[in-house]
Each structure stands twice: as C-alpha cells, then as structure tokens.
Write a protein that holds these residues in place. Structure first.
Motif, PDB file in Angstrom:
ATOM      1  N   ALA A   1       0.832  -1.199   0.000  1.00  0.00           N
ATOM      2  CA  ALA A   1       0.000   0.000   0.000  1.00  0.00           C
ATOM      3  C   ALA A   1       0.869   1.253   0.000  1.00  0.00           C
ATOM      4  N   LEU A   2       0.414   2.271  -0.702  1.00  0.00           N
ATOM      5  CA  LEU A   2       1.106   3.552  -0.764  1.00  0.00           C
ATOM      6  C   LEU A   2       0.505   4.463   0.296  1.00  0.00           C
ATOM      7  N   ASP A   3       1.273   4.779   1.342  1.00  0.00           N
ATOM      8  CA  ASP A   3       0.731   5.605   2.419  1.00  0.00           C
ATOM      9  C   ASP A   3       1.042   7.075   2.181  1.00  0.00           C
ATOM     10  N   ALA A   4       0.528   7.934   3.065  1.00  0.00           N
ATOM     11  CA  ALA A   4       0.685   9.381   2.886  1.00  0.00           C
ATOM     12  C   ALA A   4       2.137   9.808   3.027  1.00  0.00           C
ATOM     13  N   ARG A   5       2.904   9.121   3.888  1.00  0.00           N
ATOM     14  CA  ARG A   5       4.314   9.466   4.050  1.00  0.00           C
ATOM     15  C   ARG A   5       5.066   9.269   2.730  1.00  0.00           C
TER      16      ARG A   5
ATOM     17  N   GLY B   1       3.517   3.136  -7.567  1.00  0.00           N
ATOM     18  CA  GLY B   1       2.219   2.924  -8.193  1.00  0.00           C
ATOM     19  C   GLY B   1       1.907   1.455  -8.409  1.00  0.00           C
ATOM     20  N   ALA B   2       2.944   0.656  -8.679  1.00  0.00           N
ATOM     21  CA  ALA B   2       2.751  -0.775  -8.884  1.00  0.00           C
ATOM     22  C   ALA B   2       2.668  -1.544  -7.576  1.00  0.00           C
ATOM     23  N   GLY B   3       2.933  -0.878  -6.459  1.00  0.00           N
ATOM     24  CA  GLY B   3       2.874  -1.556  -5.174  1.00  0.00           C
ATOM     25  C   GLY B   3       4.076  -2.439  -4.900  1.00  0.00           C
ATOM     26  N   VAL B   4       5.231  -2.115  -5.489  1.00  0.00           N
ATOM     27  CA  VAL B   4       6.443  -2.901  -5.271  1.00  0.00           C
ATOM     28  C   VAL B   4       6.987  -2.605  -3.871  1.00  0.00           C
TER      29      VAL B   4
ATOM     30  N   SER C   1      -3.187   5.732 -10.808  1.00  0.00           N
ATOM     31  CA  SER C   1      -3.402   4.573  -9.952  1.00  0.00           C
ATOM     32  C   SER C   1      -3.916   5.044  -8.596  1.00  0.00           C
ATOM     33  N   PRO C   2      -4.905   4.348  -7.995  1.00  0.00           N
ATOM     34  CA  PRO C   2      -5.431   4.794  -6.697  1.00  0.00           C
ATOM     35  C   PRO C   2      -4.469   4.481  -5.561  1.00  0.00           C
ATOM     36  N   ALA C   3      -4.255   5.453  -4.687  1.00  0.00           N
ATOM     37  CA  ALA C   3      -3.478   5.250  -3.467  1.00  0.00           C
ATOM     38  C   ALA C   3      -4.453   5.296  -2.302  1.00  0.00           C
ATOM     39  N   PHE C   4      -4.390   4.292  -1.437  1.00  0.00           N
ATOM     40  CA  PHE C   4      -5.290   4.220  -0.298  1.00  0.00           C
ATOM     41  C   PHE C   4      -4.557   4.741   0.941  1.00  0.00           C
ATOM     42  N   LEU C   5      -5.157   5.730   1.589  1.00  0.00           N
ATOM     43  CA  LEU C   5      -4.516   6.462   2.668  1.00  0.00           C
ATOM     44  C   LEU C   5      -5.310   6.308   3.953  1.00  0.00           C
TER      45      LEU C   5
END
Length: 382
Positions: free
Chosen positions: A27-31, A50-53, A160-164
């Motif tokens: 997951a891509l967090d706000a930090r 964006g790919a969640g690597v 790409s959607p980032a969930f925060l």
C-alpha cells in the motif's frame, strides 16, 4: 480506444506482472506519497510505488539494503500514545479539536464513533465515504460531533489509486471536516521540532487532498478545513497537547507536484517486455529491470526512499551532478556530469557565453591564483 473499465483492468494486470507472480501489492501511504510529490521527476519511484512494489525487499535483493523507516521502539511508543489520545471514545481528542479549531461550538458531551470495518481497501474507502456523509447530515441536524478512527481515503496518483489512512478525521457540529495527525515527538513549551512539524504538515496535506475528493461528491460539498490538528506529548510527559497547523501551502505544492507526475501506464509502456521487480529474481536481473526506469537522485532521497543507497551508488558511478544536491544541479544548468563540469572549468568544453560555464572558469582562475599565491608565500627566502 478501450473503455475505462478495460483500460483499468489491463493496467492492474500490467502492474501485477511488474510486481511478480503472486506478490501482493504494498500500500502507498501518505508518508510515501508526500515524498513522491517532493521528487516528481523520479519515474522510478512513481512506477514502483504505483505498482505496489516493496522497495525495502527490492533494495535488499539488489544488495543495497536501506535503514530507512521508523524503529520498532518508535512505532510502539507512537501506538501507545495514539491509544491514550483516543481513549474514552476520543473525549480528550475532541476537546483539543474544539479548543484549538472550533471554540464557538458546543462542547462535545458524547461523540459518535462509527464502525468503519469493511473488506479490502476499496470496501473501507466506500464505508468511510458513507460515514462522512451520514456524520455531516447528523451534524447539521442535531450538532453531533463525529470521530472517524483510522478512516480509509483514496487519492488518484499518476493514474493509480493510493489508499490512505489518517490517524483520525473529525466532523464538526457545523459539518466541516478536520484531519488529525497524532505524533509521538514532544512539544516543548508549546513548540516542536520545525523539521518534524513540516513533515507532519506535508503528510496531513495529502489527507486533506483525499478528503476534498470525497467532499466534492456531496451536494452541497462540506468544507474541508486547511488547518489540521497536530497532537503530540506535552513537554516530557505522556499527556497530549495540540497545535493547529495551516497546511494550505503544503496542499498547493503537493497538488501541483502530483499533477506533474507522469502517468504510470506511460512509464510502463517504455519498459522492455518481461520487466519484473520480484525480489525472488537474481540481483543481475533486478538491476537490469531497475535501471530500465529513469531515476532522479538527490541527497534528500536518503531520508525518504528505500532505494536511495542503490540510486546514490549508480549516480556516483555515472558522475552525475545530482549527487551534489538539487541547488548545485540547478546552478550548473546543462552540465549533467562532474566530468562535464571539470572540462568546462578547464576551458576544454562548454559555451563561454553560458553563465554556468563562465562562473566555473572564473572560479577555476581564482583558485589557481590563490594556490599560486600560497606557493609563493611558502617559498624559502633567497
């Protein structure tokens, strides 16, 4: 052109292929998003995030592990302090929100804390949006305070959607929404470390942008406050105190930088067929895959990116002037490598009318004169 649903499905499959077979997305967090916005020219970070690597695992597989991240002690201390702040249904937290941001509102006697549980990030995002709408309607009807504990928000990042997941969002009796950031660094005599406050403000600005996207879907759109509440321990105790932080500047900068990011599918389309970043691959194959994506390294990356050590080593090997920092890179104009800079200073290359070249040659001349004078002072008397 394929319909949006087909394009979205194809992109998700492409990103899954980049991560590797059965490798879950990180997951891509706000930090991370704030750090990404601070370096929008780095296609490598944009694609990998964006790919969640998992960049931590990738860095270790490349042989350049990074110590980036919080210590376990800091995480434990932060979780304990957050639990204290939110105890008793968030009574103390709401008191601080009213005191610092909404003193004219009625004191919160009992706040509504909705259940935000749902399956997956998409489900939690939808449940959060529903809770925000219901809380806004309740606030207008009977002046209810609502505390959303760890809501889930979504923000489009380069297609790409980032969930925060902010620490908390408070819905005021008038219907406005406020982001709450809870940090474990102390406020001493009412002030905290400016660098840490700045990082918290940039992170909160990301949440504000995501909240604005939710508010825009309501009619009428409720106000999303640009003054967020930063909650920290008071002095050397574990008692919470708070300060209102205006994040309008950070929000504007983050929005502008995110808008400049190249769309992920455009970056992915430039990669060779079969490119994959699975940590199960050999170091040679991973290096080849990583180097296929352009990077923009700067010393600031060391405090914000797990791949910083790898990118620094490659940047140094290439003699890139970005290793010297963004200010130096900006001053040197079109001179991209240290070799180009030295050649221009020696008068062997470069346009004499270029201000950067002229400044380098003048600096080289002054250095030579200074060294010549030093040699003359050190010479023995005749």
């Amino acid at each position: 052109m394929p319909p949006p649903r087909t394009r979205g499905t194809a992109l998700r499959q492409r990103l899954a292929d980049l991560r590797g077979p059965e490798v879950p997305a990180k997951a891509l967090d706000a930090r991370a998003l704030a750090a990404l916005a601070a370096n929008p020219g780095c296609d490598r970070r944009a694609l990998l995030d964006g790919a969640g690597v998992d960049k931590t695992a990738l860095a270790s597989a490349l042989g350049s592990p990074s110590a980036f991240g919080q210590s376990q002690f800091a995480l434990t201390r932060g979780n304990a302090f957050e639990a204290k702040v939110k105890a008793d249904g968030g009574a103390e937290l709401l008191r601080l929100v009213r005191e610092k941001l909404d003193p004219r509102a009625e004191p919160p006697t009992a706040a509504h804390v909705p259940d935000l549980a749902a399956y997956g990030p998409e489900g939690r995002t939808a449940r959060t949006a529903l809770a925000l709408r219901e809380a806004t309607e309740a606030a207008k009807t009977d002046g209810t305070w609502t505390l959303l504990d760890h809501p889930m928000l979504a923000l489009d990042v380069a297609g790409s959607p980032a969930f925060l997941e902010p620490d908390a969002v408070v819905v005021h009796p008038a219907g406005g929404w406020t982001v709450v950031e809870i940090k474990s660094f102390p406020m001493l005599d009412g002030s905290a470390d400016p660098a840490k406050v700045g990082a918290a403000a940039r992170q909160a600005a990301v949440y504000v942008l995501a909240l604005e996207a939710v508010a825009a879907r309501l009619d009428p759109a409720p106000p999303v406050h640009h003054r967020v509440l930063l909650v920290c321990p008071k002095d050397f105790s574990n008692q919470p105190t708070a300060s209102a932080v205006d994040v309008r500047k950070q929000r504007a900068v983050t929005r502008r930088q995110l808008d400049r990011l190249t769309r992920i599918e455009d970056i992915a389309d430039t990669l060779p067929e079969g490119t994959c970043f699975s940590p199960e691959l050999s170091a040679d194959r991973l290096t080849e895959a990583v180097e296929a994506v352009p990077a923009t390294y700067a010393p600031e990356c060391l405090a914000a990116c797990e791949l910083a050590f790898h990118c620094r080593a490659r940047s140094r090997a290439a003699g890139a002037v970005t290793t010297l920092g963004r200010p130096a890179r900006a001053e040197l104009g079109g001179l991209a490598t240290v070799e180009d800079v030295l050649a221009a200073a020696r008068g062997e290359a470069g346009d004499p009318d270029d201000p950067a070249v002229a400044a380098l040659r003048r600096a080289a001349r002054l250095r030579s004169e200074a060294l010549t004078g030093a040699d003359a002072l050190g010479a023995p008397c005749p």
